[in-house]
Motif scaffolding. Structure first.
Motif, PDB file in Angstrom:
ATOM      1  N   GLU A  65       1.139  -1.141   0.044  1.00 39.32           N
ATOM      2  CA  GLU A  65      -0.183   0.080   0.001  1.00 39.32           C
ATOM      3  C   GLU A  65       0.573   1.565  -0.296  1.00 39.32           C
ATOM      4  OE1 GLU A  65      -2.319  -0.491   3.494  1.00 39.32           O
ATOM      5  OE2 GLU A  65      -3.362  -2.199   2.752  1.00 39.32           O
ATOM      6  N   ARG A  66       1.780   1.250   0.194  1.00 40.89           N
ATOM      7  CA  ARG A  66       2.960   2.369   0.542  1.00 40.89           C
ATOM      8  C   ARG A  66       4.051   2.574  -0.174  1.00 40.89           C
ATOM      9  NH1 ARG A  66       5.927   2.722   6.027  1.00 40.89           N
ATOM     10  NH2 ARG A  66       5.723   5.049   6.060  1.00 40.89           N
ATOM     11  N   HIS A  67       3.777   1.556  -1.459  1.00 37.57           N
ATOM     12  CA  HIS A  67       4.673   1.606  -2.942  1.00 37.57           C
ATOM     13  C   HIS A  67       5.239   2.497  -3.107  1.00 37.57           C
ATOM     14  CE1 HIS A  67       7.366  -1.021  -5.698  1.00 37.57           C
ATOM     15  NE2 HIS A  67       6.498   0.273  -6.569  1.00 37.57           N
ATOM     16  N   SER A  68       4.484   3.086  -3.500  1.00 40.10           N
ATOM     17  CA  SER A  68       4.604   4.755  -4.358  1.00 40.10           C
ATOM     18  C   SER A  68       5.523   5.758  -3.359  1.00 40.10           C
ATOM     19  CB  SER A  68       3.305   5.911  -4.851  1.00 40.10           C
ATOM     20  OG  SER A  68       2.650   4.895  -5.569  1.00 40.10           O
ATOM     21  N   LEU A  69       4.904   5.963  -2.364  1.00 36.98           N
ATOM     22  CA  LEU A  69       5.441   6.919  -0.922  1.00 36.98           C
ATOM     23  C   LEU A  69       6.912   6.108  -0.793  1.00 36.98           C
ATOM     24  CD1 LEU A  69       5.549   8.773   1.225  1.00 36.98           C
ATOM     25  CD2 LEU A  69       5.256   7.444   2.906  1.00 36.98           C
ATOM     26  N   ALA A  70       6.918   4.824  -1.052  1.00 32.96           N
ATOM     27  CA  ALA A  70       8.976   4.136  -1.278  1.00 32.96           C
ATOM     28  C   ALA A  70       9.338   4.564  -2.503  1.00 32.96           C
ATOM     29  CB  ALA A  70       8.198   2.576  -0.131  1.00 32.96           C
ATOM     30  N   VAL A  71       8.871   4.680  -3.272  1.00 31.44           N
ATOM     31  CA  VAL A  71      10.197   5.275  -4.080  1.00 31.44           C
ATOM     32  C   VAL A  71      10.621   5.979  -4.247  1.00 31.44           C
ATOM     33  CG1 VAL A  71       9.347   5.090  -7.449  1.00 31.44           C
ATOM     34  CG2 VAL A  71       8.459   2.810  -5.754  1.00 31.44           C
ATOM     35  N   THR A  72       9.356   6.907  -4.104  1.00 32.01           N
ATOM     36  CA  THR A  72       9.533   8.565  -4.045  1.00 32.01           C
ATOM     37  C   THR A  72      10.904   8.745  -3.100  1.00 32.01           C
ATOM     38  OG1 THR A  72       6.948   9.005  -4.902  1.00 32.01           O
ATOM     39  CG2 THR A  72       8.933  10.805  -2.963  1.00 32.01           C
ATOM     40  N   GLU A  73      10.469   8.144  -1.929  1.00 28.27           N
ATOM     41  CA  GLU A  73      11.331   8.172  -0.716  1.00 28.27           C
ATOM     42  C   GLU A  73      13.097   7.903  -0.705  1.00 28.27           C
ATOM     43  OE1 GLU A  73      11.273  10.104   1.930  1.00 28.27           O
ATOM     44  OE2 GLU A  73       9.433  10.446   1.575  1.00 28.27           O
ATOM     45  N   LEU A  74      13.572   6.741  -1.860  1.00 29.53           N
ATOM     46  CA  LEU A  74      14.115   5.868  -2.137  1.00 29.53           C
ATOM     47  C   LEU A  74      15.093   6.233  -2.986  1.00 29.53           C
ATOM     48  CD1 LEU A  74      16.118   3.145  -1.461  1.00 29.53           C
ATOM     49  CD2 LEU A  74      14.571   2.289  -2.857  1.00 29.53           C
ATOM     50  N   HIS A  75      13.828   7.110  -3.814  1.00 27.88           N
ATOM     51  CA  HIS A  75      14.573   7.669  -5.380  1.00 27.88           C
ATOM     52  C   HIS A  75      15.335   8.734  -4.729  1.00 27.88           C
ATOM     53  CE1 HIS A  75      13.507  10.592  -8.567  1.00 27.88           C
ATOM     54  NE2 HIS A  75      14.910   9.933  -9.153  1.00 27.88           N
ATOM     55  N   ALA A  76      14.734  10.101  -3.424  1.00 23.13           N
ATOM     56  CA  ALA A  76      15.122  10.698  -3.038  1.00 23.13           C
ATOM     57  C   ALA A  76      16.517  11.127  -2.294  1.00 23.13           C
ATOM     58  CB  ALA A  76      14.139  11.664  -2.244  1.00 23.13           C
ATOM     59  N   ALA A  77      16.370   9.686  -1.698  1.00 22.79           N
ATOM     60  CA  ALA A  77      17.816   8.637  -0.918  1.00 22.79           C
ATOM     61  C   ALA A  77      18.711   8.782  -2.158  1.00 22.79           C
ATOM     62  CB  ALA A  77      17.575   7.803  -0.512  1.00 22.79           C
ATOM     63  N   LEU A  78      18.381   8.219  -3.382  1.00 24.78           N
ATOM     64  CA  LEU A  78      19.733   7.630  -4.498  1.00 24.78           C
ATOM     65  C   LEU A  78      20.118   8.748  -4.871  1.00 24.78           C
ATOM     66  CD1 LEU A  78      17.981   4.180  -5.766  1.00 24.78           C
ATOM     67  CD2 LEU A  78      19.345   4.478  -4.363  1.00 24.78           C
ATOM     68  N   ARG A  79      19.112   9.953  -5.068  1.00 24.27           N
ATOM     69  CA  ARG A  79      19.618  11.354  -6.549  1.00 24.27           C
ATOM     70  C   ARG A  79      20.402  12.207  -5.281  1.00 24.27           C
ATOM     71  NH1 ARG A  79      20.319  13.405  -9.368  1.00 24.27           N
ATOM     72  NH2 ARG A  79      19.065  15.293 -10.054  1.00 24.27           N
ATOM     73  N   GLY A  80      20.499  11.754  -3.986  1.00 26.40           N
ATOM     74  CA  GLY A  80      21.493  12.553  -3.042  1.00 26.40           C
ATOM     75  C   GLY A  80      22.427  11.900  -3.170  1.00 26.40           C
ATOM     76  N   LEU A  81      22.701  10.783  -2.565  1.00 27.23           N
ATOM     77  CA  LEU A  81      23.710   9.914  -3.416  1.00 27.23           C
ATOM     78  C   LEU A  81      24.512  10.648  -5.123  1.00 27.23           C
ATOM     79  CD1 LEU A  81      23.487   6.333  -2.353  1.00 27.23           C
ATOM     80  CD2 LEU A  81      24.722   7.457  -1.390  1.00 27.23           C
ATOM     81  N   GLU A  82      24.014  10.881  -5.518  1.00 24.20           N
ATOM     82  CA  GLU A  82      24.396  10.541  -6.883  1.00 24.20           C
ATOM     83  C   GLU A  82      24.907  11.968  -7.233  1.00 24.20           C
ATOM     84  OE1 GLU A  82      22.476  10.324 -11.609  1.00 24.20           O
ATOM     85  OE2 GLU A  82      20.987  11.890  -9.996  1.00 24.20           O
ATOM     86  N   ARG A  83      24.316  12.899  -6.494  1.00 23.09           N
ATOM     87  CA  ARG A  83      24.991  14.139  -6.553  1.00 23.09           C
ATOM     88  C   ARG A  83      26.067  14.815  -5.990  1.00 23.09           C
ATOM     89  NH1 ARG A  83      18.951  15.459  -6.169  1.00 23.09           N
ATOM     90  NH2 ARG A  83      19.459  16.083  -3.991  1.00 23.09           N
ATOM     91  N   ALA A  84      25.709  14.046  -4.595  1.00 23.95           N
ATOM     92  CA  ALA A  84      26.760  13.771  -4.172  1.00 23.95           C
ATOM     93  C   ALA A  84      28.013  13.059  -4.657  1.00 23.95           C
ATOM     94  CB  ALA A  84      26.826  13.212  -2.721  1.00 23.95           C
ATOM     95  N   PHE A  85      28.282  12.695  -4.956  1.00 21.43           N
ATOM     96  CA  PHE A  85      29.253  11.302  -5.448  1.00 21.43           C
ATOM     97  C   PHE A  85      29.255  12.042  -7.499  1.00 21.43           C
ATOM     98  CE2 PHE A  85      31.258   9.362  -8.582  1.00 21.43           C
ATOM     99  CZ  PHE A  85      31.892   7.756  -8.163  1.00 21.43           C
ATOM    100  N   GLN A  86      28.997  13.031  -7.571  1.00 24.38           N
ATOM    101  CA  GLN A  86      28.749  13.781  -8.665  1.00 24.38           C
ATOM    102  C   GLN A  86      30.006  14.521  -8.472  1.00 24.38           C
ATOM    103  OE1 GLN A  86      25.730  14.144 -11.037  1.00 24.38           O
ATOM    104  NE2 GLN A  86      26.117  11.746 -12.300  1.00 24.38           N
ATOM    105  N   GLN A  87      29.610  15.534  -7.162  1.00 24.41           N
ATOM    106  CA  GLN A  87      30.636  16.800  -7.043  1.00 24.41           C
ATOM    107  C   GLN A  87      31.561  16.397  -6.838  1.00 24.41           C
ATOM    108  OE1 GLN A  87      27.699  18.736  -4.486  1.00 24.41           O
ATOM    109  NE2 GLN A  87      26.016  19.280  -5.176  1.00 24.41           N
ATOM    110  N   CYS A  88      32.121  15.340  -5.958  1.00 28.55           N
ATOM    111  CA  CYS A  88      33.245  14.714  -5.269  1.00 28.55           C
ATOM    112  C   CYS A  88      34.118  14.699  -6.021  1.00 28.55           C
ATOM    113  CB  CYS A  88      33.094  13.753  -4.231  1.00 28.55           C
ATOM    114  SG  CYS A  88      34.881  13.173  -3.370  1.00 28.55           S
ATOM    115  N   LYS A  89      33.718  13.519  -7.440  1.00 33.08           N
ATOM    116  CA  LYS A  89      34.501  12.792  -8.008  1.00 33.08           C
ATOM    117  C   LYS A  89      33.882  13.322  -9.339  1.00 33.08           C
ATOM    118  CE  LYS A  89      36.785  11.011  -5.172  1.00 33.08           C
ATOM    119  NZ  LYS A  89      38.222  11.161  -4.698  1.00 33.08           N
ATOM    120  N   PRO A  90      34.055  14.728 -10.087  1.00 31.97           N
ATOM    121  CA  PRO A  90      33.389  15.073 -11.940  1.00 31.97           C
ATOM    122  C   PRO A  90      33.705  13.862 -12.243  1.00 31.97           C
ATOM    123  CG  PRO A  90      34.989  16.724 -10.853  1.00 31.97           C
ATOM    124  CD  PRO A  90      34.725  15.673  -9.820  1.00 31.97           C
ATOM    125  N   ALA A  91      35.206  13.993 -12.343  1.00 32.63           N
ATOM    126  CA  ALA A  91      35.719  13.460 -13.458  1.00 32.63           C
ATOM    127  C   ALA A  91      36.049  11.335 -13.496  1.00 32.63           C
ATOM    128  CB  ALA A  91      37.745  13.389 -13.698  1.00 32.63           C
TER     129      ALA A  91
END
Length: 258
Positions: A88-114
Protein backbone atom coordinates in the motif's frame (compact mmCIF):
# COMPACT_ATOMS: atom_id res chain seq x y z
CA UNK A 1 34.72 -23.35 -22.89
CA UNK A 2 35.07 -19.58 -23.14
CA UNK A 3 33.28 -16.83 -21.26
CA UNK A 4 32.30 -13.75 -23.25
CA UNK A 5 32.61 -10.64 -21.08
CA UNK A 6 30.98 -7.23 -21.52
CA UNK A 7 32.93 -4.57 -19.63
CA UNK A 8 30.84 -1.68 -18.25
CA UNK A 9 32.38 1.33 -16.51
CA UNK A 10 29.55 2.77 -14.41
CA UNK A 11 29.33 5.93 -12.32
CA UNK A 12 25.88 5.02 -10.98
CA UNK A 13 27.06 1.58 -9.87
CA UNK A 14 30.09 3.32 -8.32
CA UNK A 15 28.08 5.37 -5.84
CA UNK A 16 25.79 2.42 -5.13
CA UNK A 17 28.90 0.34 -4.45
CA UNK A 18 30.36 3.03 -2.18
CA UNK A 19 27.08 3.25 -0.24
CA UNK A 20 26.96 -0.54 0.12
CA UNK A 21 30.54 -0.55 1.41
CA UNK A 22 29.76 2.15 3.97
CA UNK A 23 26.60 0.37 5.13
CA UNK A 24 28.64 -2.80 5.69
CA UNK A 25 31.35 -0.94 7.55
CA UNK A 26 34.09 -1.73 5.05
CA UNK A 27 37.23 0.44 5.46
CA UNK A 28 37.18 3.25 2.91
CA UNK A 29 40.36 4.25 1.10
CA UNK A 30 38.90 7.61 -0.02
CA UNK A 31 38.16 9.81 3.00
CA UNK A 32 36.80 12.72 0.97
CA UNK A 33 34.28 10.50 -0.79
CA UNK A 34 33.23 8.90 2.50
CA UNK A 35 32.60 12.34 4.00
CA UNK A 36 30.64 13.49 0.96
CA UNK A 37 28.39 10.43 0.90
CA UNK A 38 27.92 9.97 4.66
CA UNK A 39 24.73 12.06 5.12
CA UNK A 40 23.12 10.45 2.10
CA UNK A 41 23.99 6.95 3.28
CA UNK A 42 22.35 7.86 6.58
CA UNK A 43 19.25 8.96 4.68
CA UNK A 44 19.29 5.68 2.79
CA UNK A 45 19.39 3.80 6.11
CA UNK A 46 16.37 5.77 7.30
CA UNK A 47 14.43 4.77 4.19
CA UNK A 48 15.37 1.12 4.72
CA UNK A 49 14.12 1.24 8.32
CA UNK A 50 10.93 3.15 7.51
CA UNK A 51 9.86 0.67 4.83
CA UNK A 52 11.35 -2.49 6.39
CA UNK A 53 13.84 -3.03 3.57
CA UNK A 54 16.75 -5.44 4.14
CA UNK A 55 19.88 -3.35 3.64
CA UNK A 56 22.12 -6.06 2.16
CA UNK A 57 19.42 -7.49 -0.07
CA UNK A 58 18.38 -4.07 -1.36
CA UNK A 59 21.94 -3.01 -2.14
CA UNK A 60 22.57 -6.28 -3.99
CA UNK A 61 19.86 -5.19 -6.44
CA UNK A 62 20.78 -1.51 -6.64
CA UNK A 63 24.30 -1.85 -8.05
CA UNK A 64 23.56 -4.14 -11.02
CA UNK A 65 20.22 -2.48 -11.86
CA UNK A 66 21.69 1.04 -11.81
CA UNK A 67 24.47 -0.02 -14.19
CA UNK A 68 21.81 -0.98 -16.74
CA UNK A 69 19.33 1.87 -16.20
CA UNK A 70 20.07 5.59 -15.86
CA UNK A 71 16.58 6.43 -14.56
CA UNK A 72 16.92 6.28 -10.78
CA UNK A 73 13.17 6.39 -10.19
CA UNK A 74 12.73 3.31 -12.37
CA UNK A 75 15.58 1.65 -10.47
CA UNK A 76 13.96 2.48 -7.11
CA UNK A 77 10.62 1.09 -8.31
CA UNK A 78 12.14 -2.15 -9.59
CA UNK A 79 14.33 -2.67 -6.53
CA UNK A 80 11.34 -2.37 -4.21
CA UNK A 81 9.33 -4.85 -6.27
CA UNK A 82 12.20 -7.33 -6.26
CA UNK A 83 12.96 -6.87 -2.56
CA UNK A 84 9.57 -6.65 -0.82
CA UNK A 85 6.98 -6.61 -3.60
CA UNK A 86 4.22 -4.03 -4.00
CA UNK A 87 2.46 -2.73 -0.91
CA UNK A 88 0.00 0.00 0.00
CA UNK A 89 2.97 2.32 0.60
CA UNK A 90 4.78 1.41 -2.61
CA UNK A 91 4.48 4.83 -4.28
CA UNK A 92 5.71 6.61 -1.16
CA UNK A 93 8.57 4.15 -0.77
CA UNK A 94 9.62 4.71 -4.39
CA UNK A 95 9.58 8.48 -3.84
CA UNK A 96 11.65 8.29 -0.65
CA UNK A 97 14.15 5.78 -2.04
CA UNK A 98 14.51 7.79 -5.24
CA UNK A 99 15.24 10.95 -3.23
CA UNK A 100 17.94 9.17 -1.22
CA UNK A 101 19.52 7.79 -4.38
CA UNK A 102 19.48 11.22 -6.04
CA UNK A 103 21.30 12.60 -3.02
CA UNK A 104 23.97 9.94 -3.39
CA UNK A 105 24.27 10.67 -7.10
CA UNK A 106 24.70 14.43 -6.64
CA UNK A 107 27.23 14.03 -3.81
CA UNK A 108 29.30 11.53 -5.77
CA UNK A 109 29.32 13.66 -8.93
CA UNK A 110 30.34 16.76 -6.99
CA UNK A 111 33.15 14.88 -5.24
CA UNK A 112 34.32 12.93 -8.31
CA UNK A 113 33.35 14.96 -11.39
CA UNK A 114 35.81 13.08 -13.64
CA UNK A 115 34.85 9.63 -12.39
CA UNK A 116 33.89 8.21 -15.79
CA UNK A 117 37.15 9.28 -17.42
CA UNK A 118 39.03 7.84 -14.45
CA UNK A 119 37.16 4.56 -14.66
CA UNK A 120 37.89 4.14 -18.35
CA UNK A 121 41.60 4.73 -17.75
CA UNK A 122 41.72 2.51 -14.68
CA UNK A 123 39.93 -0.35 -16.43
CA UNK A 124 42.70 -0.93 -18.99
CA UNK A 125 45.25 -2.72 -16.76
CA UNK A 126 42.62 -5.11 -15.38
CA UNK A 127 41.27 -5.89 -18.84
CA UNK A 128 44.76 -6.52 -20.20
CA UNK A 129 45.64 -8.78 -17.26
CA UNK A 130 42.36 -10.63 -17.66
CA UNK A 131 42.90 -11.19 -21.38
CA UNK A 132 46.32 -12.68 -20.57
CA UNK A 133 45.41 -14.91 -17.63
CA UNK A 134 41.64 -14.93 -17.10
CA UNK A 135 40.49 -17.53 -19.65
CA UNK A 136 43.11 -20.00 -18.41
CA UNK A 137 42.05 -19.34 -14.82
CA UNK A 138 38.40 -20.13 -15.62
CA UNK A 139 39.41 -23.32 -17.46
CA UNK A 140 41.37 -24.42 -14.40
CA UNK A 141 38.40 -23.69 -12.11
CA UNK A 142 36.15 -25.68 -14.46
CA UNK A 143 38.51 -28.67 -14.36
CA UNK A 144 38.47 -28.58 -10.57
CA UNK A 145 34.68 -28.32 -10.32
CA UNK A 146 32.37 -28.80 -13.31
CA UNK A 147 32.57 -27.30 -16.78
CA UNK A 148 28.86 -26.56 -16.63
CA UNK A 149 29.53 -24.32 -13.64
CA UNK A 150 31.10 -21.61 -15.82
CA UNK A 151 28.60 -19.31 -17.57
CA UNK A 152 29.08 -18.53 -21.26
CA UNK A 153 28.73 -14.76 -20.88
CA UNK A 154 28.65 -12.15 -18.14
CA UNK A 155 28.91 -8.41 -17.47
CA UNK A 156 31.84 -6.96 -15.55
CA UNK A 157 30.76 -3.67 -13.93
CA UNK A 158 33.78 -1.52 -13.15
CA UNK A 159 33.32 0.85 -10.21
CA UNK A 160 35.35 3.58 -8.54
CA UNK A 161 37.91 2.11 -6.09
CA UNK A 162 36.52 3.63 -2.89
CA UNK A 163 37.90 0.74 -0.81
CA UNK A 164 41.20 0.24 -2.63
CA UNK A 165 40.05 -3.16 -3.89
CA UNK A 166 36.64 -4.85 -3.56
CA UNK A 167 33.98 -6.61 -5.57
CA UNK A 168 30.80 -8.65 -5.50
CA UNK A 169 29.10 -11.25 -7.64
CA UNK A 170 25.49 -10.57 -8.70
CA UNK A 171 24.25 -14.11 -9.11
CA UNK A 172 20.71 -13.11 -10.12
CA UNK A 173 21.90 -10.67 -12.82
CA UNK A 174 24.74 -12.66 -14.41
CA UNK A 175 27.14 -9.85 -13.60
CA UNK A 176 29.89 -8.92 -11.18
CA UNK A 177 31.17 -5.59 -9.99
CA UNK A 178 34.80 -4.91 -9.20
CA UNK A 179 36.76 -1.84 -8.23
CA UNK A 180 39.00 -0.59 -11.02
CA UNK A 181 42.24 -0.49 -9.04
CA UNK A 182 45.55 0.11 -10.78
CA UNK A 183 47.58 -2.23 -8.56
CA UNK A 184 46.86 -5.35 -6.53
CA UNK A 185 45.69 -4.49 -3.03
CA UNK A 186 47.28 -7.71 -1.70
CA UNK A 187 50.44 -8.95 -3.40
CA UNK A 188 49.52 -12.64 -3.09
CA UNK A 189 46.03 -12.04 -4.53
CA UNK A 190 46.07 -10.37 -7.97
CA UNK A 191 42.86 -8.65 -9.03
CA UNK A 192 42.63 -11.06 -11.96
CA UNK A 193 42.19 -13.84 -9.43
CA UNK A 194 39.52 -11.90 -7.54
CA UNK A 195 37.65 -11.37 -10.82
CA UNK A 196 37.87 -15.06 -11.72
CA UNK A 197 36.51 -15.98 -8.29
CA UNK A 198 33.60 -13.55 -8.70
CA UNK A 199 32.77 -14.84 -12.18
CA UNK A 200 32.98 -18.48 -11.10
CA UNK A 201 29.93 -18.07 -8.81
CA UNK A 202 27.43 -16.91 -11.40
CA UNK A 203 25.96 -20.30 -12.24
CA UNK A 204 25.35 -21.23 -8.62
CA UNK A 205 21.83 -19.80 -8.67
CA UNK A 206 20.53 -22.67 -10.86
CA UNK A 207 18.39 -25.19 -8.92
CA UNK A 208 20.83 -28.10 -9.18
CA UNK A 209 23.27 -26.14 -7.01
CA UNK A 210 21.02 -23.92 -4.90
CA UNK A 211 17.58 -25.45 -4.39
CA UNK A 212 18.40 -26.42 -0.79
CA UNK A 213 19.49 -22.87 0.13
CA UNK A 214 17.47 -19.83 1.11
CA UNK A 215 17.82 -17.15 -1.56
CA UNK A 216 19.28 -14.57 0.81
CA UNK A 217 21.98 -17.04 1.93
CA UNK A 218 23.10 -18.02 -1.56
CA UNK A 219 25.58 -15.16 -2.23
CA UNK A 220 27.46 -15.88 1.01
CA UNK A 221 27.53 -19.65 0.50
CA UNK A 222 28.57 -19.25 -3.15
CA UNK A 223 31.46 -16.96 -2.20
CA UNK A 224 32.80 -19.44 0.34
CA UNK A 225 32.23 -22.47 -1.90
CA UNK A 226 34.22 -21.06 -4.82
CA UNK A 227 37.12 -19.75 -2.77
CA UNK A 228 39.14 -23.02 -2.63
CA UNK A 229 38.85 -23.87 -6.36
CA UNK A 230 39.70 -20.28 -7.30
CA UNK A 231 42.83 -20.29 -5.14
CA UNK A 232 43.89 -23.78 -6.27
CA UNK A 233 43.44 -22.72 -9.90
CA UNK A 234 45.44 -19.58 -9.13
CA UNK A 235 48.28 -21.71 -7.75
CA UNK A 236 48.25 -23.88 -10.87
CA UNK A 237 48.69 -20.74 -12.99
CA UNK A 238 51.35 -19.37 -10.62
CA UNK A 239 49.19 -16.41 -9.65
CA UNK A 240 49.19 -17.27 -5.95
CA UNK A 241 49.73 -20.11 -3.47
CA UNK A 242 47.09 -22.26 -1.88
CA UNK A 243 47.94 -22.46 1.81
CA UNK A 244 46.45 -21.39 5.11
CA UNK A 245 48.08 -17.97 5.03
CA UNK A 246 46.76 -17.08 1.59
CA UNK A 247 43.28 -18.36 2.49
CA UNK A 248 43.29 -16.07 5.52
CA UNK A 249 44.40 -13.15 3.36
CA UNK A 250 41.62 -13.90 0.88
CA UNK A 251 38.95 -14.09 3.57
CA UNK A 252 39.99 -10.63 4.75
CA UNK A 253 40.86 -8.91 1.45
CA UNK A 254 37.85 -10.31 -0.39
CA UNK A 255 35.65 -9.49 2.62
CA UNK A 256 34.11 -12.87 3.29
CA UNK A 257 32.28 -13.06 6.62
CA UNK A 258 32.93 -16.39 8.36
Amino acid sequence: MKMELRWLASVSASYMHAAAAMLRGWPMADASLQAALAPHVEQLEKVFKEFNLPAKGTMRHLAPLSAANDNLRDVADLVLIKTVGRSERHSLAVTELHAALRGLERAFQQCKPAAMDELELRSRPLREQWDARGPGLLRAIARLTNEDLIVSRADVILVYPCCGGAGESHLFYNSVRIEAVLTNSVEQLPETLRLGWLLSMLQLDVPIYSEALRRNRLPHVAALAMLPPALIAGEQLELTRFDEGVVRHALTAWRLPV
